[in-house]
Design a protein around this motif. Structure first.
Motif, PDB file in Angstrom:
ATOM      1  N   UNK A   1       0.821  -1.219   0.000  1.00  0.00           N
ATOM      2  CA  UNK A   1       0.000   0.000   0.000  1.00  0.00           C
ATOM      3  C   UNK A   1       0.852   1.264   0.000  1.00  0.00           C
ATOM      4  N   UNK A   2       2.164   1.105  -0.002  1.00  0.00           N
ATOM      5  CA  UNK A   2       3.097   2.210   0.149  1.00  0.00           C
ATOM      6  C   UNK A   2       2.586   3.161   1.238  1.00  0.00           C
ATOM      7  N   UNK A   3       2.460   2.608   2.422  1.00  0.00           N
ATOM      8  CA  UNK A   3       1.854   3.375   3.509  1.00  0.00           C
ATOM      9  C   UNK A   3       2.609   3.167   4.816  1.00  0.00           C
ATOM     10  N   UNK A   4       2.790   4.271   5.556  1.00  0.00           N
ATOM     11  CA  UNK A   4       3.515   4.209   6.822  1.00  0.00           C
ATOM     12  C   UNK A   4       2.552   4.302   8.003  1.00  0.00           C
ATOM     13  N   UNK A   5       2.880   3.576   9.071  1.00  0.00           N
ATOM     14  CA  UNK A   5       2.158   3.744  10.332  1.00  0.00           C
ATOM     15  C   UNK A   5       3.219   3.754  11.443  1.00  0.00           C
ATOM     16  N   UNK A   6       2.791   3.887  12.688  1.00  0.00           N
ATOM     17  CA  UNK A   6       3.782   4.009  13.759  1.00  0.00           C
ATOM     18  C   UNK A   6       3.330   3.294  15.021  1.00  0.00           C
ATOM     19  N   UNK A   7       4.290   2.869  15.815  1.00  0.00           N
ATOM     20  CA  UNK A   7       4.002   2.277  17.119  1.00  0.00           C
ATOM     21  C   UNK A   7       4.913   2.962  18.130  1.00  0.00           C
ATOM     22  N   UNK A   8       4.408   3.160  19.332  1.00  0.00           N
ATOM     23  CA  UNK A   8       5.238   3.793  20.360  1.00  0.00           C
ATOM     24  C   UNK A   8       4.701   3.376  21.714  1.00  0.00           C
ATOM     25  N   UNK A   9       5.501   3.603  22.745  1.00  0.00           N
ATOM     26  CA  UNK A   9       5.021   3.225  24.069  1.00  0.00           C
ATOM     27  C   UNK A   9       4.913   4.409  25.012  1.00  0.00           C
ATOM     28  N   UNK A  10       3.901   4.309  25.867  1.00  0.00           N
ATOM     29  CA  UNK A  10       3.712   5.292  26.933  1.00  0.00           C
ATOM     30  C   UNK A  10       3.583   4.467  28.205  1.00  0.00           C
ATOM     31  N   UNK A  11       4.396   4.739  29.193  1.00  0.00           N
ATOM     32  CA  UNK A  11       4.403   3.982  30.460  1.00  0.00           C
ATOM     33  C   UNK A  11       4.488   2.472  30.220  1.00  0.00           C
ATOM     34  N   UNK A  12       5.252   2.071  29.230  1.00  0.00           N
ATOM     35  CA  UNK A  12       5.429   0.643  28.971  1.00  0.00           C
ATOM     36  C   UNK A  12       4.292  -0.012  28.191  1.00  0.00           C
ATOM     37  N   UNK A  13       3.239   0.744  27.866  1.00  0.00           N
ATOM     38  CA  UNK A  13       2.136   0.181  27.074  1.00  0.00           C
ATOM     39  C   UNK A  13       2.308   0.619  25.629  1.00  0.00           C
ATOM     40  N   UNK A  14       2.157  -0.315  24.717  1.00  0.00           N
ATOM     41  CA  UNK A  14       2.351  -0.004  23.308  1.00  0.00           C
ATOM     42  C   UNK A  14       1.073   0.462  22.642  1.00  0.00           C
ATOM     43  N   UNK A  15       1.210   1.468  21.775  1.00  0.00           N
ATOM     44  CA  UNK A  15       0.063   1.956  21.011  1.00  0.00           C
ATOM     45  C   UNK A  15       0.420   1.925  19.538  1.00  0.00           C
ATOM     46  N   UNK A  16      -0.593   1.721  18.713  1.00  0.00           N
ATOM     47  CA  UNK A  16      -0.360   1.739  17.272  1.00  0.00           C
ATOM     48  C   UNK A  16      -1.169   2.868  16.657  1.00  0.00           C
TER      49      UNK A  16
END
Ligand SMILES: [Zn+2]
Ligand SMILES: [Zn+2]
Length: 315
Positions: free
Chosen positions: A268-283
């Motif tokens: 899909x030539x598409x970017x997304x991201x994942x990151x953590x806040x207080x050890x919990x991962x979000x997408x």
């Protein structure tokens, strides 16, 4: 009932992690939706002349969106980084960026990045009737990482053993960290090895035209000290090289911790991201209607575009 409204978007997201409901793990409203329409407020004076365009339509913004989200989380989660980042990105930029994110003025945040940090050759723009269309289709390393000024600047000196070498002494600067997977496998920690390889002194055949000398490279160093965060360009890595992504990384004698990653979907030539806040991962995926989701386990980082590490405090 009195409804307490947290101050910043970050605090709101953090509160949603604590109060998350098993059934619905998405943040209650979209953040940084894909694209955007920016309306130019024409003043009285502007009305008398015919404006060239009155709105800006943004397309394919995923090449900056995921990183803007990660940058926001890093800044809000590490107050101490504000001043440091202001040195590179400008105090006004950092303050305006945080203000706009907290005001959920997402299109303006993107415009701030495009007009402040990107150069014109990095995007396509066209005028359609009364709208200017800005298309950010392309590569997030070019659209975001390369525009972080000297934040990650490193320098490495080298000299060639041959007196006839056309470029005997060199000092090469790089503003990004692009690492390649180690040739010999298996490696216990291939990412750490690749980072070490990027910084360590080495001897290589000289690549100057017509030179057959040996080039000796010194240890690579950060030009402005260890940056608050680093982005590793992982474009050259295939999923099979990525079975192990370290949470801790040693970079030029400083400890860094994994903060997040950007992911790339080739089809899909598409970017997304994942990151953590207080050890919990979000997408985060700007194209989804519920675009920020709390994950119940760390994401599989197999379609990596970048890894983001933040500097650990010296405690
Ligand atoms: Zn040479
Ligand atoms: Zn996209």
């Amino acid at each position: 009932m009195c409804r307490f409204r947290p101050k910043t978007l970050f605090e709101e997201i953090r509160a949603s992690i604590i109060n998350n409901d098993e059934e619905d793990r998405s943040f209650w409203r979209p953040v940084l939706p894909w694209g955007g329409v920016f309306t130019i407020k024409a003043g009285r004076k502007a009305i008398s002349c015919i404006p060239l365009y009155v709105e800006v339509q943004l397309k394919n913004t995923c090449t900056i969106d995921g990183f803007l989200m990660i940058l926001y989380v890093i800044l809000r989660d590490n107050q101490g980084f504000h001043r440091e980042l202001a040195v590179f990105l400008g105090k006004q930029f950092v303050e305006h960026f945080l203000y706009l994110m907290d005001s959920c003025d997402y299109t303006t945040v993107k415009m701030l990045w495009i007009w402040n940090k990107m150069s014109k050759r990095q995007y396509r723009s066209e005028i359609h009737q009364a709208a200017l269309e800005i298309d950010l289709f392309g590569n997030e390393h070019e659209n975001f990482t390369e525009n972080l000024e000297n934040l990650m600047s490193t320098a490495q000196e080298s000299s060639c053993s041959s007196c006839d070498c056309p470029g005997r002494f060199q000092n090469i600067r790089k503003t990004t960290i692009n690492i390649s997977p180690p040739h010999e496998l298996p490696h216990k920690d291939p990412i750490q090895s690749a980072v070490d390889q990027f910084f360590r002194p080495k001897l290589l055949l000289c690549s100057e035209l017509g030179c057959d000398g040996i080039r000796e490279f010194s240890q690579r160093v950060f030009c402005h000290g260890p940056p608050p965060f680093v982005i590793l360009n992982m474009q050259q890595w295939r999923s099979e090289d990525l079975s192990y992504v370290p949470y801790h990384l040693a970079l030029c004698q400083h400890r860094y911790l994994l903060e997040g990653a950007t992911l790339f979907n080739k089809e899909e030539h598409h970017y997304s991201a994942a990151f953590q806040i207080d050890g919990c991962w979000m997408h985060y995926d700007g194209l989804r209607s519920d675009n920020l989701i709390l994950l119940n386990k760390p994401p599989e980082l197999l379609l990596l575009s970048s890894l983001v590490y933040i500097r650990a405090s010296d405690k």
